[in-house]
Enzyme design. Structure first.
Site, PDB file in Angstrom:
ATOM      1  N   GLN A 219     106.330  18.653  30.465  1.00  0.00           N
ATOM      2  CA  GLN A 219     105.941  19.291  29.214  1.00  0.00           C
ATOM      3  C   GLN A 219     107.071  19.210  28.189  1.00  0.00           C
ATOM      4  O   GLN A 219     106.851  18.903  27.017  1.00  0.00           O
ATOM      5  CB  GLN A 219     105.581  20.764  29.468  1.00  0.00           C
ATOM      6  CG  GLN A 219     105.110  21.487  28.229  1.00  0.00           C
ATOM      7  CD  GLN A 219     103.759  20.998  27.738  1.00  0.00           C
ATOM      8  OE1 GLN A 219     102.790  21.005  28.474  1.00  0.00           O
ATOM      9  NE2 GLN A 219     103.681  20.569  26.475  1.00  0.00           N
TER      10      GLN A 219
ATOM     11  N   CYS B  31     102.779  25.068  24.924  1.00  0.00           N
ATOM     12  CA  CYS B  31     102.345  24.066  25.908  1.00  0.00           C
ATOM     13  C   CYS B  31     100.863  24.142  26.203  1.00  0.00           C
ATOM     14  O   CYS B  31     100.286  23.170  26.684  1.00  0.00           O
ATOM     15  CB  CYS B  31     103.174  24.201  27.192  1.00  0.00           C
ATOM     16  SG  CYS B  31     102.949  25.772  28.060  1.00  0.00           S
TER      17      CYS B  31
ATOM     18  N   ARG C  77     101.596  14.481  25.986  1.00  0.00           N
ATOM     19  CA  ARG C  77     101.763  14.476  27.447  1.00  0.00           C
ATOM     20  C   ARG C  77     101.368  13.100  27.985  1.00  0.00           C
ATOM     21  O   ARG C  77     102.028  12.553  28.871  1.00  0.00           O
ATOM     22  CB  ARG C  77     100.871  15.553  28.095  1.00  0.00           C
ATOM     23  CG  ARG C  77     101.251  16.990  27.795  1.00  0.00           C
ATOM     24  CD  ARG C  77     102.534  17.420  28.470  1.00  0.00           C
ATOM     25  NE  ARG C  77     102.491  17.275  29.918  1.00  0.00           N
ATOM     26  CZ  ARG C  77     101.941  18.155  30.754  1.00  0.00           C
ATOM     27  NH1 ARG C  77     101.412  19.273  30.285  1.00  0.00           N
ATOM     28  NH2 ARG C  77     101.968  17.964  32.062  1.00  0.00           N
TER      29      ARG C  77
ATOM     30  N   ARG D 159     101.897  19.642  41.363  1.00  0.00           N
ATOM     31  CA  ARG D 159     101.975  20.956  40.706  1.00  0.00           C
ATOM     32  C   ARG D 159     101.884  21.996  41.814  1.00  0.00           C
ATOM     33  O   ARG D 159     100.904  22.049  42.552  1.00  0.00           O
ATOM     34  CB  ARG D 159     100.825  21.138  39.705  1.00  0.00           C
ATOM     35  CG  ARG D 159     100.691  22.561  39.221  1.00  0.00           C
ATOM     36  CD  ARG D 159      99.786  22.723  38.036  1.00  0.00           C
ATOM     37  NE  ARG D 159     100.425  22.211  36.837  1.00  0.00           N
ATOM     38  CZ  ARG D 159      99.998  22.460  35.597  1.00  0.00           C
ATOM     39  NH1 ARG D 159      98.933  23.214  35.396  1.00  0.00           N
ATOM     40  NH2 ARG D 159     100.635  21.954  34.551  1.00  0.00           N
TER      41      ARG D 159
ATOM     42  N   HIS E 287     109.031  22.929  34.204  1.00  0.00           N
ATOM     43  CA  HIS E 287     107.881  22.128  33.743  1.00  0.00           C
ATOM     44  C   HIS E 287     108.441  20.957  32.935  1.00  0.00           C
ATOM     45  O   HIS E 287     108.243  20.853  31.712  1.00  0.00           O
ATOM     46  CB  HIS E 287     106.953  23.001  32.893  1.00  0.00           C
ATOM     47  CG  HIS E 287     105.574  22.442  32.688  1.00  0.00           C
ATOM     48  ND1 HIS E 287     105.153  21.254  33.252  1.00  0.00           N
ATOM     49  CD2 HIS E 287     104.513  22.916  31.989  1.00  0.00           C
ATOM     50  CE1 HIS E 287     103.901  21.036  32.910  1.00  0.00           C
ATOM     51  NE2 HIS E 287     103.492  22.013  32.138  1.00  0.00           N
TER      52      HIS E 287
ATOM     53  N   ASP F  47     104.884  30.730  25.076  1.00  0.00           N
ATOM     54  CA  ASP F  47     104.016  30.395  26.213  1.00  0.00           C
ATOM     55  C   ASP F  47     103.317  31.690  26.632  1.00  0.00           C
ATOM     56  O   ASP F  47     103.661  32.782  26.150  1.00  0.00           O
ATOM     57  CB  ASP F  47     104.894  29.826  27.351  1.00  0.00           C
ATOM     58  CG  ASP F  47     104.108  29.278  28.537  1.00  0.00           C
ATOM     59  OD1 ASP F  47     102.874  29.152  28.439  1.00  0.00           O
ATOM     60  OD2 ASP F  47     104.745  28.986  29.571  1.00  0.00           O
TER      61      ASP F  47
END
Ligand code: CP
Ligand code: NVA
Length: 313
Positions: free
Chosen positions: A141, A267, A295, A111, A138, A227
């Site tokens: 996700q 998310c 996830r 990340r 991402h 988000d």
């Protein structure tokens, strides 16, 4: 087994489209099998003795726990690194870090900030590299989100996903998924925060439609999602974003114009009263907790695929 004993071409998951449609479908099917076994407490140790290094240059709750728990559940083990507790924080080049780590482990999850940083790592890695979030994408996700949609509503092909809010890493990854899997993406952002034309090419209207009014983007959608207004790394813009995004809060009125079967996803982490109201995220159409759990299952299937390819047991 060390990285050097792997056979077959080295595969990374740096963007959603790094896997083909068929491969994504395989991973999603495999995630279903892995989840079912997990729910029955059946061991699934396909990555016995394999080792995952996780490098976090930004904060995380879900990504860390899902990768770490997932790798142990697959019979492997995990090493957790951050910028602050590794030589990355003291300017060791990312290429050198990649050369060294990838001689010692079987798989790496990163990340970080710019996509170019993970690409530089991957191009010097002997083992598969997974994007655990960058400024641009991402993909893990979205893999979990699509798995969650299928679980609740069946195939996403031909459906409409409404993205409300910032044209961020999630939005660009949704667009790649729409192009690959054959669904339509409606995007509504404030005017100063639109998708960048240079990054998206020229998707057809069957893939992408942009709306200035978030209500119109939600109309008829089968999935409404949003988000945070300010992603990690953009905190300096927080105050101006709070003003610009004030009308891009997913509320009951937006859910009310969506398809009656519509689900809501986020998310997480979420800010109730900013990008979504409490009655939506905590309401009956919300599937955010399944989305978060998934996830784990989706990434277990992904790690297995990157290390073993398609398996039949
Ligand atoms: N959704 C997500 O990636 O959460 P974390 O930042 O907690 O990992
Ligand atoms: N867009 C958000 C997602 C967090 C999981 C960010 O990049 O901070």
């Amino acid at each position: 087994m060390s990285a050097s004993t792997q056979t077959g071409p080295l595969r990374h998951f740096l963007q959603f489209r790094d896997l083909s449609k068929t491969e994504i479908q395989y991973v999603l099917d495999r995630a279903r099998l892995i989840k079912n076994k997990f729910k029955r407490y059946e061991p699934h140790h396909t990555l016995h003795d394999r080792n995952l290094a996780m490098v976090f240059e930004k904060a995380s709750t879900r990504t860390r726990v899902s990768f770490e728990a997932g790798m142990y559940q697959l019979g492997g083990s995990v090493i957790h690194l951050t910028t602050g507790d590794s030589q990355l924080g003291r300017s060791e080049p990312i290429e050198d870090t990649a050369r060294v780590i990838s001689r010692m482990v079987d798989l790496v999850m990163i990340r970080t900030f710019e996509q170019t940083r993970i690409e530089r790592f991957a191009s010097h890695s002997r083992v598969p590299v997974i994007n655990g979030l960058t400024n641009e994408f991402h993909p893990c996700q979205i893999l979990a989100d699509i798995f969650t949609f299928i679980e609740h509503r069946g195939s996403i092909e031909g459906k409409t996903v409404a993205w409300i809010g910032d044209a961020n890493n999630m939005a660009y990854t949704w667009l790649q998924a729409a192009e690959l899997l054959g669904f339509r993406l409606h995007v509504s952002t404030p005017s100063g925060y639109r998708l960048e034309a240079a990054r998206i090419g020229k998707p057809g209207a069957d893939v992408l439609r942009e709306f200035s009014d978030p209500m119109e983007a939600c109309r008829g959608a089968h999935l409404v999602t949003t988000d945070v207004w300010t992603s990690m790394g953009y905190e300096d813009e927080n105050e101006e974003r709070r003003k610009a995004f004030a009308d891009w809060c997913v509320d009951a009125d937006m859910m009310g114009v969506a398809d009656p079967s519509a689900v809501f996803m986020h998310c997480l982490p979420a800010h109730r009263g900013e990008e979504v109201t409490g009655d939506v995220i905590d309401g009956p159409q919300s599937v955010v907790w399944d989305e978060a759990e998934n996830r784990l299952h989706a990434q277990k299937a992904l790690m297995e695929f990157l290390l073993l390819g398609q398996v039949s047991d």
